[in-house]
Design a protein around this motif. Structure first.
Motif, PDB file in Angstrom:
ATOM      1  N   ARG A  21     -15.226  14.240   0.667  1.00  0.00           N
ATOM      2  CA  ARG A  21     -14.567  14.083   1.966  1.00  0.00           C
ATOM      3  C   ARG A  21     -14.511  12.629   2.435  1.00  0.00           C
ATOM      4  O   ARG A  21     -13.661  12.256   3.254  1.00  0.00           O
ATOM      5  N   ALA A  22     -15.397  11.787   1.912  1.00  0.00           N
ATOM      6  CA  ALA A  22     -15.485  10.388   2.342  1.00  0.00           C
ATOM      7  C   ALA A  22     -14.156   9.668   2.145  1.00  0.00           C
ATOM      8  O   ALA A  22     -13.508   9.783   1.102  1.00  0.00           O
ATOM      9  N   GLY A  23     -13.735   8.953   3.151  1.00  0.00           N
ATOM     10  CA  GLY A  23     -12.508   8.176   3.039  1.00  0.00           C
ATOM     11  C   GLY A  23     -11.269   8.907   3.487  1.00  0.00           C
ATOM     12  O   GLY A  23     -10.196   8.303   3.591  1.00  0.00           O
ATOM     13  N   ILE A  24     -11.358  10.229   3.753  1.00  0.00           N
ATOM     14  CA  ILE A  24     -10.211  10.978   4.247  1.00  0.00           C
ATOM     15  C   ILE A  24     -10.237  10.879   5.770  1.00  0.00           C
ATOM     16  O   ILE A  24     -10.944  11.627   6.449  1.00  0.00           O
ATOM     17  N   ILE A  44      -2.327  14.755  -0.221  1.00  0.00           N
ATOM     18  CA  ILE A  44      -3.523  13.949   0.032  1.00  0.00           C
ATOM     19  C   ILE A  44      -3.255  12.468  -0.237  1.00  0.00           C
ATOM     20  O   ILE A  44      -3.658  11.588   0.532  1.00  0.00           O
ATOM     21  N   ALA A  45      -2.541  12.171  -1.331  1.00  0.00           N
ATOM     22  CA  ALA A  45      -2.237  10.772  -1.664  1.00  0.00           C
ATOM     23  C   ALA A  45      -1.382  10.130  -0.574  1.00  0.00           C
ATOM     24  O   ALA A  45      -1.615   8.971  -0.189  1.00  0.00           O
ATOM     25  N   CYS A  46      -0.403  10.870  -0.060  1.00  0.00           N
ATOM     26  CA  CYS A  46       0.442  10.335   1.019  1.00  0.00           C
ATOM     27  C   CYS A  46      -0.362  10.090   2.287  1.00  0.00           C
ATOM     28  O   CYS A  46      -0.152   9.090   2.986  1.00  0.00           O
ATOM     29  N   MET A  47      -1.305  10.992   2.581  1.00  0.00           N
ATOM     30  CA  MET A  47      -2.094  10.850   3.795  1.00  0.00           C
ATOM     31  C   MET A  47      -3.072   9.680   3.686  1.00  0.00           C
ATOM     32  O   MET A  47      -3.246   8.914   4.634  1.00  0.00           O
ATOM     33  N   VAL A  48      -3.731   9.552   2.545  1.00  0.00           N
ATOM     34  CA  VAL A  48      -4.742   8.503   2.381  1.00  0.00           C
ATOM     35  C   VAL A  48      -4.107   7.114   2.417  1.00  0.00           C
ATOM     36  O   VAL A  48      -4.685   6.163   2.946  1.00  0.00           O
ATOM     37  N   THR A  49      -2.905   6.985   1.868  1.00  0.00           N
ATOM     38  CA  THR A  49      -2.257   5.674   1.767  1.00  0.00           C
ATOM     39  C   THR A  49      -1.213   5.416   2.852  1.00  0.00           C
ATOM     40  O   THR A  49      -0.627   4.331   2.888  1.00  0.00           O
ATOM     41  N   ASP A  50      -0.971   6.406   3.731  1.00  0.00           N
ATOM     42  CA  ASP A  50       0.075   6.282   4.762  1.00  0.00           C
ATOM     43  C   ASP A  50       1.427   5.971   4.140  1.00  0.00           C
ATOM     44  O   ASP A  50       2.230   5.205   4.694  1.00  0.00           O
ATOM     45  N   ALA A  51       1.689   6.588   2.987  1.00  0.00           N
ATOM     46  CA  ALA A  51       2.917   6.281   2.256  1.00  0.00           C
ATOM     47  C   ALA A  51       4.168   6.766   2.980  1.00  0.00           C
ATOM     48  O   ALA A  51       5.233   6.158   2.869  1.00  0.00           O
ATOM     49  N   LYS A  69       0.831  -1.203   0.000  1.00  0.00           N
ATOM     50  CA  LYS A  69       0.000   0.000   0.000  1.00  0.00           C
ATOM     51  C   LYS A  69       0.868   1.256   0.000  1.00  0.00           C
ATOM     52  O   LYS A  69       0.585   2.223  -0.717  1.00  0.00           O
ATOM     53  N   LYS A  70       1.951   1.241   0.785  1.00  0.00           N
ATOM     54  CA  LYS A  70       2.842   2.405   0.838  1.00  0.00           C
ATOM     55  C   LYS A  70       3.562   2.620  -0.493  1.00  0.00           C
ATOM     56  O   LYS A  70       3.697   3.758  -0.954  1.00  0.00           O
ATOM     57  N   ILE A  71       4.015   1.525  -1.102  1.00  0.00           N
ATOM     58  CA  ILE A  71       4.710   1.643  -2.391  1.00  0.00           C
ATOM     59  C   ILE A  71       3.766   2.200  -3.458  1.00  0.00           C
ATOM     60  O   ILE A  71       4.112   3.136  -4.206  1.00  0.00           O
ATOM     61  N   ILE A  72       2.563   1.651  -3.509  1.00  0.00           N
ATOM     62  CA  ILE A  72       1.580   2.138  -4.482  1.00  0.00           C
ATOM     63  C   ILE A  72       1.239   3.598  -4.192  1.00  0.00           C
ATOM     64  O   ILE A  72       1.150   4.430  -5.106  1.00  0.00           O
ATOM     65  N   GLY A  73       1.085   3.929  -2.916  1.00  0.00           N
ATOM     66  CA  GLY A  73       0.752   5.293  -2.536  1.00  0.00           C
ATOM     67  C   GLY A  73       1.816   6.294  -2.925  1.00  0.00           C
ATOM     68  O   GLY A  73       1.496   7.367  -3.458  1.00  0.00           O
ATOM     69  N   VAL A  96      -6.401  16.356   9.832  1.00  0.00           N
ATOM     70  CA  VAL A  96      -5.462  17.324   9.261  1.00  0.00           C
ATOM     71  C   VAL A  96      -5.603  17.360   7.747  1.00  0.00           C
ATOM     72  O   VAL A  96      -5.632  18.432   7.133  1.00  0.00           O
ATOM     73  N   ALA A  97      -5.683  16.186   7.130  1.00  0.00           N
ATOM     74  CA  ALA A  97      -5.843  16.134   5.670  1.00  0.00           C
ATOM     75  C   ALA A  97      -7.162  16.770   5.253  1.00  0.00           C
ATOM     76  O   ALA A  97      -7.233  17.476   4.243  1.00  0.00           O
TER      77      ALA A  97
END
Length: 501
Positions: free
Chosen positions: A399-402, A69-76, A30-34, A406-407
């Motif tokens: 907003r759903a899924g965030i 946002i992509a880093c936050m959603v995926t915990d990259a 998940k982190k790599i993809i993110g 903070v994000a």
């Protein structure tokens, strides 16, 4: 028999190890993809031809925002790296100077966050937080679930003024679980399950979130909104003024409480022995110590300074003064004992998000994004209330899924500011109402961290919590739009320049 038990134990250990390894592998993927998605969005927007109506600098900042946002959603990436990386990328990819890109790190709101996080750490690292909570709930002297929930809710409110929402959830989780443990062995009974779910959802999820909007330092989007209003519009909001602006939101607390009691049907249920066990839990903490007393004195002083603002001392400086007082030698409060409870990474993330929001606004990216929402709404000619209802409903979809507050603040506070200007509404009431509505987001259990944690521990089904959260979100959003809009107009902050709506 003993040999078979040993074999089963070894097998269980191996299966657990396999499951943990699989979870780690999934998290890694998940982190790599993110991180790949984050940099594809960033570089794609930065190097692609400039979109119509957008300046090159604005498009680059928009790419950095997508990266964030992509880093936050995926915990990259770790929070601290995302918080520092966003303004760093603004410096590297635009003509922004370092002081401007990292502006929030020298802001009053940043230092207010420092003080608030230290207060929270003292509550977590000493028995003080649990002591306050158990003192209030044990004073109820009851085994009735409704009154126990009310006592824990009041304790939540008492502590929540100086603790960020996620820390409040962590503090009250063992207390709620401790109350639930009084029914050990009866978990299979439907009424016991309802009691346990209502305890966790209300005390660990909803009360911290509902009280967080009332207190400036308790909810991260509050701080982001206050700082961006100051940077972009020159509007300064003090700790006391925030409380005054959001005064009607107190009315949502009893609505939320009785909705939980009604939904889970726990109004007439009891937890046998609670009236004696809760005082025992308090007694196990021992007598209150001088460090705890000193911490309470310092917090009381800080509250007085925040409310009355003598000599116009800003809230952030007050927070630092109080934090310094707490660690005077005679306090016997050791930083090494409470330091591990300070959310330093979240603090850096918060400052980075505010800095990025300021850059989005100054580069024109916010105004460009706003036009896609503004043009259809402007053509209707509708008054403010229907516009807010439609707009907030649409923003909840985005907003759903965030999960991260903070994000959410970094994404929607700048957008709300742009929408207010483009639609011709006063920025303070419009942005406040929109962001408050987006904070009451329980349509999905993963839409906000505290609610997500509470749901995960409660063992309530996904669809069960979705049905519960959807109705509660609709009630809360309609309340904010109707009641708080009227309140703000009454105290001199109408939605439009003219008082009529």
């Amino acid at each position: 028999m003993a040999a078979e038990a040993v074999k089963e134990s070894v097998l269980e250990s191996r299966m657990k190890a396999v499951d943990e390894a699989e979870e780690q592998a999934q998290a890694y993927r998940k982190k790599i993809i993110g991180i790949v998605i984050a940099f594809v969005l960033l570089l794609g927007l930065h190097f692609s031809p400039t979109l119509p109506g957008l300046k090159p600098e604005g498009q680059s900042v928009l790419g950095i925002f997508c990266w964030f946002i992509a880093c936050m959603v995926t915990d990259a990436l770790p929070n601290v790296i995302v918080g520092l990386g966003a303004p760093l990328l603004v410096v590297l990819l635009t003509k922004a100077k370092i002081p401007a890109a990292f502006s929030a790190f020298a802001s009053d709101v940043f230092f207010l966050g420092v003080g608030a996080f230290i207060f929270a750490a003292i509550m977590m690292g000493t028995p003080l937080g649990k002591r306050v909570a158990l003192t209030i709930v044990s004073a109820m002297k009851t085994s009735r679930v409704k009154r126990i929930l009310m006592g824990l809710g009041l304790a939540d409110l008492a502590v929540g003024g100086v603790i960020p929402t996620v820390s409040e959830t962590a503090l009250f989780l063992p207390i709620a679980k401790g109350v639930g443990s009084l029914m050990a062995g009866k978990e299979h009974l439907p009424e016991v399950k309802r009691i346990n779910v209502s305890l966790i959802i209300l005390i660990c999820g909803l009360v911290p979130l509902y009280s967080g909007l009332l207190i400036l330092t308790s909810h991260f989007p509050n701080l982001i909104l206050v700082e961006l209003l100051h940077k972009a519009e020159g509007v300064k909001i003090s700790w006391g003024q925030w409380f005054w602006l959001n005064l009607p939101l107190w009315g949502l607390l009893p609505i939320m409480f009785y909705f939980v009691v009604w939904w889970f049907k726990v109004g007439d249920l009891e937890i046998p022995g609670a009236e004696t066990e809760l005082p025992k839990m308090k007694a196990e903490l021992g007598r209150i110590t001088f460090p705890e007393i000193w911490a309470l004195i310092c917090l009381g002083l800080g509250l007085i300074l925040w409310i009355f603002e003598p000599y116009k001392i800003q809230a952030g400086m007050t927070a630092l003064v109080v934090a310094m007082l707490m660690f005077l030698p005679w306090s016997r409060i050791e930083m090494k004992a409470v330091g591990k409870y300070v959310l330093w990474d979240t603090l850096i993330l918060l400052a980075g998000a505010i800095s990025l929001g300021t850059s989005l606004h100054s580069a024109g990216a916010v105004q460009w994004l706003a036009q896609f929402v503004v043009n259809p709404l402007k053509s209707t000619g509708w008054p403010a209330i229907p516009v807010l209802l439609i707009l907030v409903a649409g923003l909840h979809v985005a907003r759903a899924g965030i999960v991260s507050a903070v994000a959410m603040g970094a994404m929607f506070v700048p957008m709300a500011l742009g929408l207010a200007k483009a639609l011709g509404y006063s920025t303070l009431p419009f942005t406040l109402i929109v962001i408050n509505c987006l904070s009451y987001a329980f349509f999905l259990p993963m839409s906000i961290t505290a609610f997500f944690i509470a749901w995960g521990i409660s063992e309530e089904s996904f669809w069960g919590i979705v049905k519960f959260g959807t109705i509660l979100s609709i009630i809360s959003n309609i309340y904010v739009i109707l009641v708080q809009t009227a309140w703000l107009s009454l105290i001199g902050y109408p939605m439009t320049k003219a008082a009529g709506m």
